[in-house]
Enzyme design. Structure first.
Site, short mmCIF file in Angstrom:
data_model
loop_
_atom_site.label_atom_id
_atom_site.label_comp_id
_atom_site.label_asym_id
_atom_site.label_seq_id
_atom_site.Cartn_x
_atom_site.Cartn_y
_atom_site.Cartn_z
CB THR A 79 35.20 40.22 41.40
OG1 THR A 79 36.58 39.94 41.17
CG2 THR A 79 34.33 39.28 40.59
CB CYS A 80 35.59 44.22 45.13
SG CYS A 80 36.65 44.93 46.40
#
Length: 130
Positions: A79-80
């Site tokens: 995930t960013c």
């Protein structure tokens, strides 16, 4: 010929079809003998990584599906970190760093910077965005 794929998921776990379509595409890739190495969750896509998602018993649990796919086929789920923090998806390391008592990043997901996405764009034969 087997290709190396990366996926980028921008759609949330529920409310759009993006994540489900990405998951079905991932399954099809693997069934056809291609290598899916990484799924990068960006923008609202980071909501797929929340351990607090509790769908109804008769609904498809997309978070658990991603976890199972990753475990079975050795796929990285990233995930960013910036997008995740803005949306309340917090890993243990970030919780400790920001002195927050709880974290909710689902098991099997990692938080990474946009460098993870950049690497995917350079490393894989194909990167598909949902």
């Amino acid at each position: 010929m087997s290709l190396r794929y990366g996926l980028v998921v921008n759609g949330s776990a529920y409310g759009t079809q993006a994540s489900r379509q990405a998951f079905q595409f991932a399954q099809a890739l693997i069934e056809q003998g291609h290598n899916l190495e990484k799924v990068f969750f960006y923008q609202d896509g980071v909501l797929n990584a929340s351990s607090l998602i509790l769908p109804a018993n008769d609904e498809f649990d997309i978070t658990k599906a991603w976890q199972a796919l990753a475990q079975e086929h050795n796929v990285e789920l990233e995930t960013c970190v910036a997008a995740a923090l803005r949306r309340g998806v917090i890993g243990q390391e970030e919780a400790e760093q920001h002195k927050i008592e709880q974290h909710n990043l689902a098991q099997g997901f990692q938080q990474a910077g946009l460098g993870g996405l950049t690497t995917a764009l350079l490393k894989f034969d194909r990167v598909i965005q949902f």
